[in-house]
Design a protein around this motif. Structure first.
Motif, PDB file in Angstrom:
ATOM      1  N   THR A 140      29.829  21.899  41.070  1.00 59.93           N
ATOM      2  CA  THR A 140      28.440  22.365  41.233  1.00 59.93           C
ATOM      3  C   THR A 140      27.643  21.363  42.055  1.00 59.93           C
ATOM      4  OG1 THR A 140      27.776  21.316  39.147  1.00 59.93           O
ATOM      5  CG2 THR A 140      28.480  23.632  39.047  1.00 59.93           C
ATOM      6  N   GLY A 142      25.719  20.605  44.523  1.00 59.08           N
ATOM      7  CA  GLY A 142      24.884  21.259  45.515  1.00 59.08           C
ATOM      8  C   GLY A 142      24.354  20.351  46.596  1.00 59.08           C
ATOM      9  N   ARG A 143      24.150  19.075  46.297  1.00 55.95           N
ATOM     10  CA  ARG A 143      23.660  18.167  47.332  1.00 55.95           C
ATOM     11  C   ARG A 143      24.743  17.810  48.337  1.00 55.95           C
ATOM     12  NH1 ARG A 143      19.308  13.985  44.544  1.00 55.95           N
ATOM     13  NH2 ARG A 143      17.958  15.607  43.652  1.00 55.95           N
ATOM     14  N   VAL A 146      25.729  23.284  49.307  1.00 51.47           N
ATOM     15  CA  VAL A 146      24.952  24.197  48.473  1.00 51.47           C
ATOM     16  C   VAL A 146      25.788  25.388  48.009  1.00 51.47           C
ATOM     17  CG1 VAL A 146      24.018  25.574  50.383  1.00 51.47           C
ATOM     18  CG2 VAL A 146      22.705  25.322  48.260  1.00 51.47           C
ATOM     19  N   CYS A 147      26.838  25.757  48.769  1.00 57.06           N
ATOM     20  CA  CYS A 147      27.698  26.872  48.344  1.00 57.06           C
ATOM     21  C   CYS A 147      28.326  26.592  46.982  1.00 57.06           C
ATOM     22  CB  CYS A 147      28.802  27.116  49.375  1.00 57.06           C
ATOM     23  SG  CYS A 147      28.238  27.804  50.935  1.00 57.06           S
ATOM     24  N   CYS A 148      28.680  25.334  46.730  1.00 56.79           N
ATOM     25  CA  CYS A 148      29.324  24.995  45.462  1.00 56.79           C
ATOM     26  C   CYS A 148      28.385  25.233  44.285  1.00 56.79           C
ATOM     27  CB  CYS A 148      29.794  23.535  45.491  1.00 56.79           C
ATOM     28  SG  CYS A 148      31.126  23.233  46.673  1.00 56.79           S
ATOM     29  N   ALA A 149      27.123  24.874  44.458  1.00 55.07           N
ATOM     30  CA  ALA A 149      26.164  25.083  43.386  1.00 55.07           C
ATOM     31  C   ALA A 149      25.842  26.567  43.208  1.00 55.07           C
ATOM     32  CB  ALA A 149      24.888  24.292  43.671  1.00 55.07           C
ATOM     33  N   GLU A 150      25.616  27.256  44.306  1.00 57.88           N
ATOM     34  CA  GLU A 150      25.232  28.667  44.229  1.00 57.88           C
ATOM     35  C   GLU A 150      26.327  29.530  43.608  1.00 57.88           C
ATOM     36  OE1 GLU A 150      24.235  29.835  48.177  1.00 57.88           O
ATOM     37  OE2 GLU A 150      22.185  29.051  48.064  1.00 57.88           O
ATOM     38  N   ARG A 153      27.799  27.496  39.601  1.00 59.83           N
ATOM     39  CA  ARG A 153      26.991  27.527  38.379  1.00 59.83           C
ATOM     40  C   ARG A 153      27.054  28.854  37.626  1.00 59.83           C
ATOM     41  NH1 ARG A 153      22.019  24.255  41.161  1.00 59.83           N
ATOM     42  NH2 ARG A 153      22.868  22.144  40.861  1.00 59.83           N
ATOM     43  N   ASP A 176      34.963  23.163  50.118  1.00 62.59           N
ATOM     44  CA  ASP A 176      33.641  23.745  49.905  1.00 62.59           C
ATOM     45  C   ASP A 176      33.558  25.205  50.364  1.00 62.59           C
ATOM     46  OD1 ASP A 176      33.508  20.808  51.099  1.00 62.59           O
ATOM     47  OD2 ASP A 176      32.042  20.930  49.476  1.00 62.59           O
TER      48      ASP A 176
END
Length: 311
Positions: A140, A142-143, A146-150, A153, A176
């Motif tokens: 997650t 994201g920093r 951002v694809c990983c966080a979006e 999560r 990623d």
């Protein structure tokens, strides 16, 4: 007349991330997992800078943990941003007997005592406690991308509700553009492009000692050519069990674009030939990874699988 919202405010254009582009291109994932013989997982509640674990762990600790073959990631409990006493997991993904040990630490300097070299070769340390519940790492970060966080999560609520796995958010694990990315330890299996339904299928299989090939990106203990060879053999022979694979020999071309892998499952040996090819239609300038220059996309593809006998 406004081309934005009904109230006249402008509408932000939909972000087209690398994961969506890769999925729409149907880019192969097999053979794209990062190489790691051992994993050091260190609890840290965040926030995580893009370069984490650098910038979080002391330099001396990073140098000690970051031995050849070791992947260092930060972890945290889903929705938790406080830690009273951090834990660390040391995992070996050695095919002859993967394992996980759990440690409680007072400060990050305590990590200087971890025997990561032993973990790389698969030997079990005497320190720490055995951790038998499968570890599930959901990227997650994201920093970093951002694809990983979006995409990562949304998997957490369903996974965290299970009592047969131990779920953690984690920093960058690679791949990623294949998000959502999940790593299963101790076997070091990388799964990608998961959603709730497929994530549940993957975890059901893992606790049952099986592999779901469709979303398998690779096994971290194998090189990328060997990863694509394992994947190809699984599809060729219909093999679903996790264990039993051994890489006997690899031959890589001088330019790194083709490989011949001899791989055995139990008593049967296979020869797999594979090629690394540029991804048709991949963008040349698009990159979601912050602070990193865009890389040319390419992927491994098995070109032939041959069974050469058993013993």
């Amino acid at each position: 007349m406004s081309d934005g919202q009904p109230d006249g405010t402008s509408r932000r254009p939909r972000r087209v991330g690398c994961a969506l582009i890769s999925r729409d291109l149907d880019e192969p994932m097999a053979g794209a997992a990062g190489r790691a013989d051992a994993w050091a997982l260190v609890e840290h509640p965040g926030p995580w800078p893009s370069e984490a674990p650098e910038g979080i762990l002391p330099d001396a600790v990073l140098e000690h943990l970051g031995q050849p073959g070791v992947r260092v990631v930060l972890i945290r409990r889903p929705r938790s941003r406080t830690v009273t006493r951090p834990v660390c997991f040391l995992a070996s993904t050695h095919p002859d007997g993967p394992w996980v040990r759990r440690f409680e630490i007072e400060t990050y300097d305590d990590l200087l005592t971890l025997d990561v070299v032993t973990a790389v070769v698969g030997d079990r340390p005497t320190a720490g406690e055995p951790h038998d519940l499968p570890l599930v790492l959901v990227c997650t970060h994201g920093r970093r991308d951002v694809c990983c966080a979006e995409l990562g999560r949304p998997l957490l609520p369903g996974m965290s509700a299970r009592d047969d796995v131990d779920v953690w958010e984690c920093t960058h694990v690679g791949g990623d553009r294949f998000a959502a990315n999940v790593v299963l330890l101790p076997h070091g299996l990388h799964y990608s492009r998961l959603v709730d339904e497929t994530a549940a299928e993957v975890l059901d299989a893992y606790v049952d000692g099986r592999v779901v090939s469709e979303h398998l990106r690779g096994r971290s203990a194998f090189s990328q050519p060997a990863q694509v060879a394992e994947h190809a053999v699984r599809q060729y022979a219909g093999i679903t069990e996790i264990d039993g694979f051994r890489v006997l020999a690899e031959r890589l071309s001088e330019d790194g674009t083709s490989a011949r892998v001899e791989i055995r499952h139990r008593s049967t040996t296979f020869v797999v030939c594979a090629e690394r090819r540029p991804t048709p239609g991949a963008p040349e300038t698009h990159a979601c990874v912050r602070g990193v220059e865009p890389a040319r996309w390419s992927s491994w593809r098995a070109t032939s699988v041959e069974e050469i006998g058993g013993c």
